[in-house]
Motif scaffolding. Sequence first.
Motif, PDB file in Angstrom:
ATOM      1  N   UNK A 125       2.195  24.765 -16.826  1.00 51.41           N
ATOM      2  CA  UNK A 125       2.264  24.370 -18.234  1.00 51.41           C
ATOM      3  C   UNK A 125       3.668  23.933 -18.619  1.00 51.41           C
ATOM      4  N   UNK A 126       3.751  23.264 -19.753  1.00 50.89           N
ATOM      5  CA  UNK A 126       5.007  22.701 -20.229  1.00 50.89           C
ATOM      6  C   UNK A 126       4.961  22.688 -21.754  1.00 50.89           C
ATOM      7  N   UNK A 127       5.915  23.361 -22.413  1.00 44.74           N
ATOM      8  CA  UNK A 127       5.943  23.314 -23.871  1.00 44.74           C
ATOM      9  C   UNK A 127       7.335  23.656 -24.383  1.00 44.74           C
ATOM     10  N   UNK A 128       7.529  23.466 -25.673  1.00 43.63           N
ATOM     11  CA  UNK A 128       8.860  23.620 -26.262  1.00 43.63           C
ATOM     12  C   UNK A 128       9.379  25.044 -26.325  1.00 43.63           C
ATOM     13  N   UNK A 129       8.524  26.042 -26.056  1.00 44.41           N
ATOM     14  CA  UNK A 129       8.992  27.420 -26.129  1.00 44.41           C
ATOM     15  C   UNK A 129       9.616  27.900 -24.827  1.00 44.41           C
ATOM     16  N   UNK A 130       9.560  27.055 -23.783  1.00 44.31           N
ATOM     17  CA  UNK A 130      10.126  27.465 -22.484  1.00 44.31           C
ATOM     18  C   UNK A 130      11.604  27.093 -22.463  1.00 44.31           C
ATOM     19  N   UNK A 131      12.408  27.816 -21.669  1.00 38.55           N
ATOM     20  CA  UNK A 131      13.800  27.380 -21.622  1.00 38.55           C
ATOM     21  C   UNK A 131      13.908  26.126 -20.739  1.00 38.55           C
ATOM     22  N   UNK A 132      15.047  25.451 -20.897  1.00 36.96           N
ATOM     23  CA  UNK A 132      15.255  24.154 -20.243  1.00 36.96           C
ATOM     24  C   UNK A 132      14.953  24.199 -18.736  1.00 36.96           C
ATOM     25  N   UNK A 133      15.417  25.250 -18.056  1.00 38.12           N
ATOM     26  CA  UNK A 133      15.218  25.335 -16.600  1.00 38.12           C
ATOM     27  C   UNK A 133      13.748  25.417 -16.227  1.00 38.12           C
ATOM     28  N   UNK A 134      13.010  26.232 -16.979  1.00 38.01           N
ATOM     29  CA  UNK A 134      11.588  26.396 -16.679  1.00 38.01           C
ATOM     30  C   UNK A 134      10.850  25.085 -16.910  1.00 38.01           C
ATOM     31  N   UNK A 135      11.216  24.396 -17.998  1.00 36.73           N
ATOM     32  CA  UNK A 135      10.568  23.124 -18.303  1.00 36.73           C
ATOM     33  C   UNK A 135      10.842  22.121 -17.191  1.00 36.73           C
ATOM     34  N   UNK A 136      12.102  22.076 -16.806  1.00 35.30           N
ATOM     35  CA  UNK A 136      12.531  21.143 -15.756  1.00 35.30           C
ATOM     36  C   UNK A 136      11.759  21.424 -14.461  1.00 35.30           C
ATOM     37  N   UNK A 137      11.641  22.715 -14.139  1.00 36.37           N
ATOM     38  CA  UNK A 137      10.957  23.119 -12.911  1.00 36.37           C
ATOM     39  C   UNK A 137       9.483  22.717 -12.938  1.00 36.37           C
ATOM     40  N   UNK A 138       8.846  22.911 -14.095  1.00 31.61           N
ATOM     41  CA  UNK A 138       7.432  22.533 -14.223  1.00 31.61           C
ATOM     42  C   UNK A 138       7.271  21.033 -13.999  1.00 31.61           C
ATOM     43  N   UNK A 139       8.182  20.261 -14.612  1.00 28.43           N
ATOM     44  CA  UNK A 139       8.095  18.802 -14.475  1.00 28.43           C
ATOM     45  C   UNK A 139       8.343  18.361 -13.048  1.00 28.43           C
ATOM     46  N   UNK A 140       9.342  18.974 -12.401  1.00 25.27           N
ATOM     47  CA  UNK A 140       9.657  18.599 -11.023  1.00 25.27           C
ATOM     48  C   UNK A 140       8.437  18.838 -10.141  1.00 25.27           C
ATOM     49  N   UNK A 141       7.781  19.994 -10.322  1.00 28.64           N
ATOM     50  CA  UNK A 141       6.647  20.313  -9.460  1.00 28.64           C
ATOM     51  C   UNK A 141       5.475  19.366  -9.716  1.00 28.64           C
ATOM     52  N   UNK A 142       5.358  18.924 -10.958  1.00 26.58           N
ATOM     53  CA  UNK A 142       4.272  17.991 -11.280  1.00 26.58           C
ATOM     54  C   UNK A 142       4.617  16.604 -10.734  1.00 26.58           C
ATOM     55  N   UNK A 143       5.883  16.198 -10.930  1.00 27.43           N
ATOM     56  CA  UNK A 143       6.328  14.874 -10.488  1.00 27.43           C
ATOM     57  C   UNK A 143       6.189  14.703  -8.985  1.00 27.43           C
ATOM     58  N   UNK A 144       6.563  15.758  -8.257  1.00 22.13           N
ATOM     59  CA  UNK A 144       6.607  15.583  -6.803  1.00 22.13           C
ATOM     60  C   UNK A 144       5.288  15.940  -6.134  1.00 22.13           C
ATOM     61  N   UNK A 145       4.273  16.275  -6.938  1.00 21.39           N
ATOM     62  CA  UNK A 145       2.947  16.485  -6.361  1.00 21.39           C
ATOM     63  C   UNK A 145       2.695  17.881  -5.802  1.00 21.39           C
ATOM     64  N   UNK A 146       3.513  18.910  -6.161  1.00 22.03           N
ATOM     65  CA  UNK A 146       3.173  20.263  -5.694  1.00 22.03           C
ATOM     66  C   UNK A 146       2.249  20.949  -6.688  1.00 22.03           C
ATOM     67  N   UNK A 147       2.140  20.372  -7.880  1.00 22.80           N
ATOM     68  CA  UNK A 147       1.186  20.863  -8.864  1.00 22.80           C
ATOM     69  C   UNK A 147       0.436  19.633  -9.344  1.00 22.80           C
ATOM     70  N   UNK A 148      -0.901  19.729  -9.411  1.00 23.77           N
ATOM     71  CA  UNK A 148      -1.660  18.513  -9.687  1.00 23.77           C
ATOM     72  C   UNK A 148      -1.977  18.333 -11.165  1.00 23.77           C
TER      73      UNK A 148
END
Length: 455
Positions: free
Chosen positions: A265-288
């Motif tokens: 998941x990704x939302x405004x209540x997460x800190x910057x690092x967690x958000x970044x990590x979620x996006x990276x995993x989605x971008x690179x295909x480790x999370x679909x």
Amino acid sequence: MIYLCRMTNHHHSNNILLNLGIESLNEMQEAAQETILNDTNILLLSPTGSGKTLAFLLPIFEILEPEIKTTQCLILVPSRELALQIEQVWKKMGTDFKVNVCYGGHSIDTEIKNLSNPPAVLIGTPGRIADHLERGTFVTTNILTLVLDEFDKSLQLGFHEEMSFIISKLTKLNKRILVSATSDIEIPKYTRVIHPTILDFIPEEAENQMLSTVMVVSKEKDKINSLFHLICSLKSESALIFCNHRDAAERISDTLNEKGIYATYYHGGMDQDERERALIQFRNGSVTYLVTTDLAARGLDIPEMKHVIHYHLPSKEDEFTHRNGRTARMLASGTAYILVHVSEKKLQYIDYSMKTLAVDHATTLPKPPQFQTIYISGGKKNKLNKIDIVGFFSQKGKLEKADLGLIEVKDFISFAAVKSKKVPDLLRLIRDEKMKGKKFKIEVARKVIKKEEEK
């Protein structure tokens, strides 16, 4: 004198068209020619394959000064293929000005040798150009023109830091040209492009005709099961799932994971690092599957999506449009799915007579992601770059080129996508090895799931 010089260049440009085997410029190229010569900030929007490269190369040729012996124009591109393609066009033009290309995967020593006799026009990918700037292999004092080609792609691929760093070093710029094939891009502040002259040659209908909207009717008020079946029907292709609240995003993501679907998941209540990590995993295909609030509807750095799912509908139509803008861009087709239950309030902007899709029969789980994200406890400030990581993983970790996906290097940490089946061996092989003489912590990056923090 400059005026004469321009004139001779202009006379020369007729020969250029001859060299390229073109009789005349198209309407977009003529408009670009004129605007680029006269204005300082330009945003050129035009579909792929419409001749954009020539549209900016011709006026650049007219601006170049033969007596200046260092680089005068920098062209940043998202991919090595595009870099080589622009270089080809420039060479075919048959000017007297030197061009060079720099990109990751190309020998850096060869590039440094090429740059020792500076090209008037330098083309490169953000990572590699940033690398050269750090090494000081070319001079920026006479770079007056910057082109960001396929700028929308560079943003999607996450080159923000590199581009920001490069632009901060170009202090003499007096012309910035952004080129994109999609019209709804937000221009980041670091480009310093304010109120550009916009040349929009993207046909209206091309933007929307590729998007189809379908409705999925949920029998239960809690739509999670319908969402599960819908995802099972998408042939393992990734999707963006929009909902209206942060806690819903977390609940949906957690439930999907329990059911064997790789989501985060990704939302405004997460800190910057967690958000970044979620996006990276989605971008690179480790999370679909990425479950998100409207935070992800704008300016988010993720690739083209074929599927956008509205778990909840937003109250306003423009938010709906923004969410859907994540798919069917670049003239590719896409689908927006609307999940509804009979009890929901009908929204005015939705045509409820649209075609419906029955998905209850779909129960085959999507294939697990091909990649896993590997976390590395070092980044740019530890003098690590992509090349170091690729080298280390291939030499010490025995990975082939094809086993490595997207690599992202931040200031103090890095992430690399590695084919899932190669991960155990990789971690075993490099456990006691050093990269650039230092021992880094290297492990599978954890998924952003609430449960872990509660333990």
